[in-house]
Write a protein that holds these residues in place. Structure first.
Motif, PDB file in Angstrom:
ATOM      1  N   GLY A 112       0.818  -1.200   0.000  1.00  0.00           N
ATOM      2  CA  GLY A 112       0.000   0.000   0.000  1.00  0.00           C
ATOM      3  C   GLY A 112       0.844   1.238   0.000  1.00  0.00           C
ATOM      4  N   TYR A 113       0.320   2.262   0.638  1.00  0.00           N
ATOM      5  CA  TYR A 113       1.024   3.526   0.705  1.00  0.00           C
ATOM      6  C   TYR A 113       1.818   3.555   2.008  1.00  0.00           C
ATOM      7  CZ  TYR A 113      -2.702   4.516  -2.666  1.00  0.00           C
ATOM      8  OH  TYR A 113      -3.550   4.470  -3.730  1.00  0.00           O
ATOM      9  N   ALA A 114       3.080   3.934   1.914  1.00  0.00           N
ATOM     10  CA  ALA A 114       3.904   3.952   3.123  1.00  0.00           C
ATOM     11  C   ALA A 114       3.786   5.285   3.858  1.00  0.00           C
ATOM     12  CB  ALA A 114       5.357   3.672   2.772  1.00  0.00           C
ATOM     13  N   ALA A 115       3.432   6.352   3.133  1.00  0.00           N
ATOM     14  CA  ALA A 115       3.296   7.650   3.792  1.00  0.00           C
ATOM     15  C   ALA A 115       2.158   8.450   3.153  1.00  0.00           C
ATOM     16  CB  ALA A 115       4.610   8.423   3.696  1.00  0.00           C
ATOM     17  N   VAL A 116       1.298   8.965   4.016  1.00  0.00           N
ATOM     18  CA  VAL A 116       0.150   9.769   3.561  1.00  0.00           C
ATOM     19  C   VAL A 116       0.408  11.215   3.975  1.00  0.00           C
ATOM     20  CG1 VAL A 116      -2.325  10.180   3.868  1.00  0.00           C
ATOM     21  CG2 VAL A 116      -1.452   7.832   3.772  1.00  0.00           C
ATOM     22  N   THR A 136      -2.595  15.746  18.106  1.00  0.00           N
ATOM     23  CA  THR A 136      -3.706  14.976  18.685  1.00  0.00           C
ATOM     24  C   THR A 136      -4.072  13.824  17.751  1.00  0.00           C
ATOM     25  OG1 THR A 136      -4.495  17.095  19.489  1.00  0.00           O
ATOM     26  CG2 THR A 136      -5.990  15.233  19.738  1.00  0.00           C
ATOM     27  N   ALA A 137      -4.109  14.134  16.456  1.00  0.00           N
ATOM     28  CA  ALA A 137      -4.508  13.113  15.471  1.00  0.00           C
ATOM     29  C   ALA A 137      -3.511  11.960  15.419  1.00  0.00           C
ATOM     30  CB  ALA A 137      -4.665  13.749  14.090  1.00  0.00           C
ATOM     31  N   GLN A 139      -0.168   3.909  14.309  1.00  0.00           N
ATOM     32  CA  GLN A 139       0.794   2.813  14.242  1.00  0.00           C
ATOM     33  C   GLN A 139       2.170   3.226  13.696  1.00  0.00           C
ATOM     34  OE1 GLN A 139      -1.175  -0.269  12.020  1.00  0.00           O
ATOM     35  NE2 GLN A 139       0.799  -1.221  11.552  1.00  0.00           N
ATOM     36  N   ALA A 140       2.205   3.869  12.540  1.00  0.00           N
ATOM     37  CA  ALA A 140       3.494   4.203  11.929  1.00  0.00           C
ATOM     38  C   ALA A 140       3.944   5.626  12.258  1.00  0.00           C
ATOM     39  CB  ALA A 140       3.433   3.998  10.417  1.00  0.00           C
ATOM     40  N   LEU A 195      -6.893   6.960   6.711  1.00  0.00           N
ATOM     41  CA  LEU A 195      -6.210   6.226   5.637  1.00  0.00           C
ATOM     42  C   LEU A 195      -4.832   5.743   6.087  1.00  0.00           C
ATOM     43  CD1 LEU A 195      -7.214   8.282   2.502  1.00  0.00           C
ATOM     44  CD2 LEU A 195      -7.918   5.967   3.099  1.00  0.00           C
ATOM     45  N   ALA A 196      -4.119   6.604   6.824  1.00  0.00           N
ATOM     46  CA  ALA A 196      -2.805   6.199   7.327  1.00  0.00           C
ATOM     47  C   ALA A 196      -2.961   4.964   8.204  1.00  0.00           C
ATOM     48  CB  ALA A 196      -2.172   7.340   8.114  1.00  0.00           C
ATOM     49  N   GLN A 197      -4.000   4.964   9.013  1.00  0.00           N
ATOM     50  CA  GLN A 197      -4.284   3.837   9.891  1.00  0.00           C
ATOM     51  C   GLN A 197      -4.581   2.583   9.070  1.00  0.00           C
ATOM     52  OE1 GLN A 197      -3.582   3.335  12.861  1.00  0.00           O
ATOM     53  NE2 GLN A 197      -5.341   3.382  14.232  1.00  0.00           N
ATOM     54  N   ARG A 198      -5.417   2.759   8.037  1.00  0.00           N
ATOM     55  CA  ARG A 198      -5.810   1.608   7.216  1.00  0.00           C
ATOM     56  C   ARG A 198      -4.618   0.974   6.510  1.00  0.00           C
ATOM     57  NH1 ARG A 198     -10.385   2.249   2.639  1.00  0.00           N
ATOM     58  NH2 ARG A 198     -11.356   3.310   4.385  1.00  0.00           N
ATOM     59  N   PHE A 199      -3.713   1.809   5.993  1.00  0.00           N
ATOM     60  CA  PHE A 199      -2.587   1.281   5.218  1.00  0.00           C
ATOM     61  C   PHE A 199      -1.344   1.039   6.070  1.00  0.00           C
ATOM     62  CE2 PHE A 199      -5.090   3.450   1.886  1.00  0.00           C
ATOM     63  CZ  PHE A 199      -5.293   2.367   1.050  1.00  0.00           C
ATOM     64  N   GLY A 200      -1.437   1.330   7.363  1.00  0.00           N
ATOM     65  CA  GLY A 200      -0.251   1.213   8.200  1.00  0.00           C
ATOM     66  C   GLY A 200       0.820   2.203   7.780  1.00  0.00           C
TER      67      GLY A 200
END
Lengths: 297, 275
Positions: free
Chosen positions: A27-31, A102-103, A108-109, A49-54
Motif C-alpha cells: 500500500g502507501y507507506a506515507a500519507v 492529537t490526530a 501505528q506508523a 487512511l494512514a491507519q488503514r494502510f499502516g
C-alpha cells in the motif's frame, strides 16, 4: 493466467532475499496532508487512511503572507503588514500543529510535522517527495492560494496521486471503487497509483464510456480488468455507450449505480499562466460533493 | 506490490537479445505474465509527398507483415514450454507505433524496450522510444542487446527532485526491492550541498519504509555532470540505472536524472525511465 498474489509474496520472502526487504508493504507507506485549523475533516480522513494502510502520516503547516496590494504604500506600512500577517499565519500553524499531534496519537506508523511560511502548494510539493498519497479537499468557499492548496494544483504539481475528499464529514469505505478508464497516459497512471485501494476493495468496476465502437471499449476494459486481477484485484469490466449525458455525468451516474464511494481517474489538464485548465471529465469530478475522487496526472 | 505483467516491445527486429534476457529474469523473479508487442508502420506513408503510389504502400505493408510474422515466430520459438502465461499482439498500421504500443501495454506494470537503432527513416517505421516513454504512463526498461546484462545486483538511482524522478522511483520499487544493492546519487552545486543531503536522506527514509536499504551519495557539480554520473555508474558496476526522463527533439537530447546525456542513445546497461 495466474491470479494469485500469495505466490509472489512467497517468492519474495524466499531465502535469497535480504532480511531488510522481507517486509511486504502492500500500500502507501506515507500519507501527506495540508493541515488547516478550519479543515478538521481532511485531517480525520488522512489519519483514517494512514491507519488503514499502516502508513506514516505527514502533516504540513503552510501559509504565506499575501503581498500588500499595489498602492502608495510606505515601507513602514509594508513592514507592519508583514508583521501582522506572519503573526496570524504562525498562530494558525500553531493551532494546526496541535490538531495534528492529537490526530497522531495512537497511529501505528507515527507522524511527522513540517511547517513553513510559504505557499501551501509549494510546501506540499516539496513534502510530497517522501509521500505516496496526498489527501486534499476543496476549501469551503473560494480558494486563496496563500492559505489553501487546491486539489487540482496538487494533482498537477506533485506527480503523486491526490485523493480529493468531498465536503463534509464523509467517511471513505472504498469497498466499491470505479476506475474511469480511457486509453490515456493519465488513466494508466491512475490505475497503478490506486492499486492499494483496489486490492482492498470488495469490487472494482473498470468503466469506459464508449466512443463510436463499443466492442473496442469492451476489449480495453477487459484487458485492464485482467491486469488488475493478476494483482489480486476483484475487477470487472464495463463499457457503456455514450448517452445524452456528458462523459463526466455518465461516470457519476454509473458510479452511483455501482454503489461506489470512490472514483479513480486521470487528471486531464495543464497549467497555463499559473491557472490550471482542466478537461471536462476532471472538472465534473471536481465539482461534485458526494464521492471521493483519486486523481493522477 | 510487484510486477505482474511485463510488456515487451519487439518492434525493432534483431535487437531483442537484451529485452529477452531481462524479460526472462523478471518474469521468473515476479512470476509475471509476458505480453509481447510489435508495431510497424509503412515509412512511405510518412515520408512521402502525398502522391506515393498506392501500390508502393501495399508492397511495403506486405514486407512489414512478413517481418512481423518472423518476429512473432522468433518470439514463440524462444518461449520455454511451461513458462508463465505469454501473449503476442502485433500490428502493421498507420498509427504512430509508439502510441499503439503505449495503448496495448495498458495492463503492463513495466514496458521493456530496446534502445533506438539509428537512422531517421527507421525511426519512422518503428517505435520512437522518446514518444513511448512520454505516452506510456508506465516505466520503460531500456535493455541494450550488448553490454552489462540485467542481474538484479546493483541499481543506481540518479536522483533529482522532479515529478519524473519521483515517478521513476515509485515505479521502480519492485525492481529496487529485488536488487541486492541500491545507490541513490544526486549532483548538486557547491552552495546546495546541505539541502541536497537533507533531500536525499528523505529519499533514503522513504525507501526504507518499503524495506529497501540504500546507500546515499551527494556529488558536487563540476560542469560535466553526465560524465560524472557515468563514472559513478561504471565504478559501481551497476546493472540497472533508474531515472526520471524528459525527452526533447526526438531522442537527440535527454534529460536524465537532471543532466543532459546521451546514455539512452547508446546505453551499455539497462536503464529504467519514467516520465
Amino acid at each position: 493466467m495466474t491470479d494469485n498474489p500469495e505466490t509472489t509474496i512467497a517468492r519474495e520472502a524466499a531465502p535469497e532475499t535480504r532480511v531488510e526487504s522481507r517486509r511486504e508493504p502492500d500500500g502507501y507507506a506515507a500519507v501527506l496532508t495540508h493541515v488547516q485549523r478550519d479543515a478538521p475533516e481532511r485531517l480525520a480522513c488522512a489519519r483514517a487512511l494512514a491507519q488503514r494502510f499502516g502508513a506514516a502520516l505527514i502533516g504540513v503547516g503552510a501559509e504565506a503572507i499575501p503581498p500588500l496590494a499595489a498602492g502608495p504604500a510606505t515601507g513602514m506600512v509594508q513592514a507592519q503588514w508583514i508583521a501582522a500577517g506572519s503573526q496570524a499565519a504562525e498562530e494558525n500553524m500553531r493551532a494546526a500543529r496541535e490538531m495534528f499531534e492529537t490526530a497522531c496519537a495512537g497511529l501505528q506508523a507515527g507522524g511527522e510535522w513540517q511547517a513553513s511560511l510559504d505557499l501551501p502548494v509549494e510546501v506540499m510539493t516539496r513534502a510530497s517527495r517522501a509521500a505516496d498519497l496526498i489527501v486534499a479537499s476543496a476549501p469551503d468557499g473560494a480558494a486563496n492560494r496563500y492559505r489553501d492548496a487546491r486539489p487540482s494544483d496538487l494533482a498537477l504539481a506533485t506527480g503523486r496521486p491526490v485523493l480529493v475528499a468531498p465536503l463534509g464529514e464523509k467517511v471513505l469505505s472504498a469497498q466499491r471503487v470505479v476506475l474511469a478508464w480511457r486509453d490515456t497516459r493519465e488513466a494508466r497512471r491512475a490505475m497503478v497509483d490506486a492499486l492499494p485501494f483496489f486490492r482492498r476493495a470488495e469490487a472494482v468496476l473498470v468503466l469506459e464510456v464508449g466512443g463510436p465502437r463499443l466492442e473496442d471499449a469492451h476489449r480495453r476494459c477487459a484487458d485492464v480488468a485482467s491486469a488488475l486481477q493478476r494483482h489480486g484485484v476483484r475487477a470487472e469490466p464495463s463499457a457503456v455507450a455514450a448517452s445524452r449525458r456528458t462523459e463526466g455525468e455518465e461516470i457519476l451516474t454509473q458510479s452511483w449505480a455501482f454503489g461506489a464511494d470512490l472514483i479513480v481517474a486521470g487528471a486531464y489538464g495543464h497549467s497555463r499562466l499559473g491557472e490550471t485548465i482542466f478537461g471536462g471529465v476532471t472538472r465534473a469530478l471536481l465539482s461534485q460533493h458526494a464521492l471521493f475522487v483519486l486523481l493522477s496526472h | 506490490m510487484s510486477w505482474r505483467t511485463l510488456a515487451l516491445d519487439l518492434s525493432p527486429s534483431g535487437h531483442s537479445a537484451g529485452i529477452l534476457q531481462a524479460t526472462d529474469l523478471l518474469a521468473d523473479r515476479f512470476d509475471a505474465t509476458v505480453l509481447a508487442l510489435a508495431a510497424l508502420r509503412p515509412v512511405n506513408s510518412v515520408a512521402s509527398d502525398g502522391y506515393t503510389a498506392g501500390e508502393l504502400i501495399a508492397l511495403e505493408r506486405e514486407k512489414l507483415t512478413d517481418q512481423l510474422n518472423e518476429t512473432q515466430a522468433a518470439f514463440w520459438a524462444q518461449v520455454v514450454p511451461g513458462s508463465p502465461h505469454r501473449e503476442w499482439r502485433g500490428c502493421v498500421g498507420f498509427e504512430p507505433p509508439a502510441s499503439w504500443i503505449a495503448r496495448e501495454a495498458r495492463g503492463a506494470d513495466v514496458i521493456i524496450a530496446a534502445p533506438p537503432a539509428g537512422g531517421i527513416l527507421r525511426g519512422a517505421s518503428q517505435v520512437n522510444l522518446a514518444d513511448l516513454v512520454m505516452a506510456a504512463g508506465r516505466p520503460v526498461l531500456i535493455a541494450p542487446a550488448e553490454g552489462r546484462a540485467l542481474a538484479l545486483a546493483t541499481a543506481v538511482v540518479a536522483w533529482k527532485d522532479t515529478p519524473e524522478t519521483r515517478r521513476a522511483l515509485s515505479d521502480s520499487l519492485p525492481l529496487l526491492r529485488a536488487c541486492e544493492r541500491v545507490l541513490v546519487v544526486t549532483i548538486a552545486p557547491r552552495s546546495g550541498q546541505e539541502a541536497a543531503h537533507a533531500e536525499i536522506s528523505q529519499i533514503g527514509d522513504w525507501l526504507a519504509r518499503y524495506g529497501v536499504a540504500s546507500e546515499l551519495q551527494v556529488e558536487r557539480a563540476h560542469g560535466d555532470d553526465a560524465n560524472r554520473l557515468a563514472t559513478i555508474i561504471a565504478d559501481m558496476d551497476a546493472d540497472v540505472i533508474v531515472a526520471g526522463a524528459y525527452g526533447r527533439s526526438r531522442m537527440r537530447e535527454w534529460i536524465l536524472g537532471g543532466v543532459t546525456c546521451d546514455f539512452l542513445l547508446n546505453p551499455d546497461r539497462c536503464v529504467l525511465v519514467s516520465h
